[in-house]
Write a protein that holds these residues in place. Structure first.
Motif, PDB file in Angstrom:
ATOM      1  N   LEU A   1      46.076  48.800  50.233  1.00 29.74           N
ATOM      2  CA  LEU A   1      46.570  49.768  49.245  1.00 29.74           C
ATOM      3  C   LEU A   1      45.648  50.964  49.077  1.00 29.74           C
ATOM      4  N   GLU A   2      44.586  51.021  49.904  1.00 32.93           N
ATOM      5  CA  GLU A   2      43.677  52.163  49.928  1.00 32.93           C
ATOM      6  C   GLU A   2      43.026  52.402  48.566  1.00 32.93           C
ATOM      7  N   VAL A   3      42.502  51.331  47.983  1.00 34.24           N
ATOM      8  CA  VAL A   3      41.734  51.433  46.742  1.00 34.24           C
ATOM      9  C   VAL A   3      40.363  50.812  46.976  1.00 34.24           C
ATOM     10  N   SER A   4      39.439  51.145  46.102  1.00 41.43           N
ATOM     11  CA  SER A   4      38.059  50.674  46.243  1.00 41.43           C
ATOM     12  C   SER A   4      37.942  49.215  45.805  1.00 41.43           C
ATOM     13  N   ARG A   5      37.274  48.399  46.628  1.00 37.47           N
ATOM     14  CA  ARG A   5      37.060  47.005  46.258  1.00 37.47           C
ATOM     15  C   ARG A   5      36.063  46.896  45.115  1.00 37.47           C
ATOM     16  N   SER A   6      35.037  47.747  45.128  1.00 35.36           N
ATOM     17  CA  SER A   6      34.090  47.744  44.009  1.00 35.36           C
ATOM     18  C   SER A   6      34.787  48.168  42.719  1.00 35.36           C
ATOM     19  N   GLY A   7      35.733  49.103  42.826  1.00 33.27           N
ATOM     20  CA  GLY A   7      36.503  49.484  41.642  1.00 33.27           C
ATOM     21  C   GLY A   7      37.356  48.347  41.128  1.00 33.27           C
ATOM     22  N   TYR A   8      37.876  47.530  42.044  1.00 30.74           N
ATOM     23  CA  TYR A   8      38.680  46.375  41.630  1.00 30.74           C
ATOM     24  C   TYR A   8      37.825  45.370  40.859  1.00 30.74           C
ATOM     25  N   TYR A   9      36.618  45.087  41.369  1.00 31.51           N
ATOM     26  CA  TYR A   9      35.752  44.135  40.670  1.00 31.51           C
ATOM     27  C   TYR A   9      35.267  44.710  39.339  1.00 31.51           C
ATOM     28  N   SER A  10      35.049  46.024  39.280  1.00 29.97           N
ATOM     29  CA  SER A  10      34.706  46.643  37.999  1.00 29.97           C
ATOM     30  C   SER A  10      35.860  46.530  37.019  1.00 29.97           C
ATOM     31  N   PHE A  11      37.070  46.636  37.545  1.00 27.79           N
ATOM     32  CA  PHE A  11      38.261  46.471  36.704  1.00 27.79           C
ATOM     33  C   PHE A  11      38.324  45.061  36.125  1.00 27.79           C
ATOM     34  N   LEU A  12      37.980  44.057  36.937  1.00 31.80           N
ATOM     35  CA  LEU A  12      37.984  42.680  36.446  1.00 31.80           C
ATOM     36  C   LEU A  12      36.883  42.453  35.414  1.00 31.80           C
ATOM     37  N   GLN A  13      35.717  43.050  35.628  1.00 28.97           N
ATOM     38  CA  GLN A  13      34.615  42.857  34.686  1.00 28.97           C
ATOM     39  C   GLN A  13      34.887  43.514  33.340  1.00 28.97           C
ATOM     40  N   ALA A  14      35.702  44.568  33.346  1.00 36.38           N
ATOM     41  CA  ALA A  14      36.006  45.282  32.091  1.00 36.38           C
ATOM     42  C   ALA A  14      37.216  44.688  31.381  1.00 36.38           C
ATOM     43  N   TYR A  15      37.544  43.453  31.697  1.00 37.25           N
ATOM     44  CA  TYR A  15      38.736  42.824  31.099  1.00 37.25           C
ATOM     45  C   TYR A  15      38.590  42.702  29.574  1.00 37.25           C
ATOM     46  N   THR A  16      37.427  42.260  29.103  1.00 38.22           N
ATOM     47  CA  THR A  16      37.233  42.091  27.657  1.00 38.22           C
ATOM     48  C   THR A  16      37.309  43.425  26.925  1.00 38.22           C
ATOM     49  N   ILE A  17      36.781  44.477  27.553  1.00 39.42           N
ATOM     50  CA  ILE A  17      36.841  45.800  26.924  1.00 39.42           C
ATOM     51  C   ILE A  17      38.286  46.272  26.818  1.00 39.42           C
ATOM     52  N   ARG A  18      39.068  46.039  27.873  1.00 38.15           N
ATOM     53  CA  ARG A  18      40.478  46.444  27.834  1.00 38.15           C
ATOM     54  C   ARG A  18      41.250  45.638  26.796  1.00 38.15           C
ATOM     55  N   GLU A  19      40.928  44.355  26.669  1.00 40.71           N
ATOM     56  CA  GLU A  19      41.611  43.539  25.673  1.00 40.71           C
ATOM     57  C   GLU A  19      41.308  44.038  24.254  1.00 40.71           C
TER      58      GLU A  19
END
Length: 307
Positions: free
Chosen positions: A169-187
């Protein structure tokens, strides 16, 4: 193979680790789930030594050389055959060729194992094809793509395909893991948005009619003593689909305007109002007009004098 040998005490300690399938004095056989987990965390940026330590292994006991050899072997197998390359195939086939002919039962057993392996590969490819179509049909921004990848991995079971989906999908893998780590902030942010939504809906539905962002802002400030910026109100309304209805245009007015003719008169003269008339004719006409007026005035004067 590492030259380190394990003592009886160390063998018992390693057998208690759930990531170890079997262990002898010179070798360790790891479970397939641990190898899959290793590749997932390794592709996520962790070092092999740290992965082993996080999964309950003592580096001093098993040796750093054995860790490096295992990591090299698993990376090579994963690059060649993917997840299937990490499975332990020693039960279905040996690396040393047999000199004797196989018995019919052994031939059948090996063919059955091969068929099962091929069926597993076909099922994996089918799931992968469905997943790829689902991901391609979505045209979204990066954060939504990360969320879609996370949901796809959890639902379909492709827990070790993170790198593949990110590259696909041509997205950054590091960005994906950062997205997962920011789960609590998004919640936490989502909970704040939900509270703001409830307050905005009170002002939105007040007095029985729906309102826009300007009216909502004034009602919140004047009656509820709540200060929200207009941009925040617009963001919450857009996020949760809170729409203020607009007055529709009267179709009959459009029809009436469309049927009207000659609204604009063509400019044919272009401010040249005396086209085709010579100048001397204009002078003669003006002279005759003034002479008539003068004669009429003169006669009226004489008539007054005679009276």
């Amino acid at each position: 193979m590492s030259k380190i040998t394990f003592s009886t005490k160390e063998i018992k300690m390693l057998k208690r680790n759930p990531n170890v399938q079997s262990v002898s004095e010179r070798a360790i056989t790891y479970t397939d789930s641990f190898k899959n987990r290793f590749m997932d965390e390794y592709l996520g940026g962790k070092l092999p030594r740290q992965i082993f330590m996080d999964n309950g292994f003592d580096v001093d006991v098993i040796g750093i050389k054995r860790i490096e050899q295992s990591a090299y072997r698993w990376k090579k197998a994963y690059k060649k055959d993917g997840l299937i390359g990490l499975t332990d195939s020693r039960k279905s086939g040996s690396g040393r060729p047999l000199k004797r002919e196989l018995t019919p039962s052994e031939v059948i057993e090996r063919q059955e194992a091969r068929i099962k392996l091929l069926e597993g590969q076909v099922e994996l490819l089918k799931k992968l094809e469905v997943t790829e179509r689902r991901l391609l049909n979505e045209n979204l921004e990066s954060s939504r793509v990360y969320q879609l990848i996370s949901e796809t991995i959890e639902q379909s079971g492709f827990k070790r395909m993170t790198k593949y989906f990110c590259d696909f999908l041509e997205v950054s893998r590091s960005g994906y893991y950062s997205f997962l780590q920011a789960y609590t902030i998004r919640e936490a942010r989502e909970q704040l948005d939900l509270k703001a939504k409830e307050v905005i809906l009170k002002a939105f539905n007040r007095r029985g009619y729906k309102k826009g962002s300007r009216s909502i802002k004034m009602i919140l400030e004047n009656e509820y003593n709540i200060i929200f910026s207009r941009k925040k109100i617009q963001r919450i309304m857009k996020k949760y689909g809170i729409v203020c209805p607009h007055r529709k245009a009267n179709p009959y007015k459009k029809i009436a305007k469309a049927t009207k003719e000659h609204q604009v008169v063509p400019n044919k003269l272009n401010r040249e109002f005396k086209q085709g008339i010579p100048v001397f004719v204009n002078i003669v006409v003006a002279f005759s007009y003034f002479s008539v007026v003068f004669s009429q005035g003169y006669r009226a004067t004489l008539a007054g004098l005679m009276i």
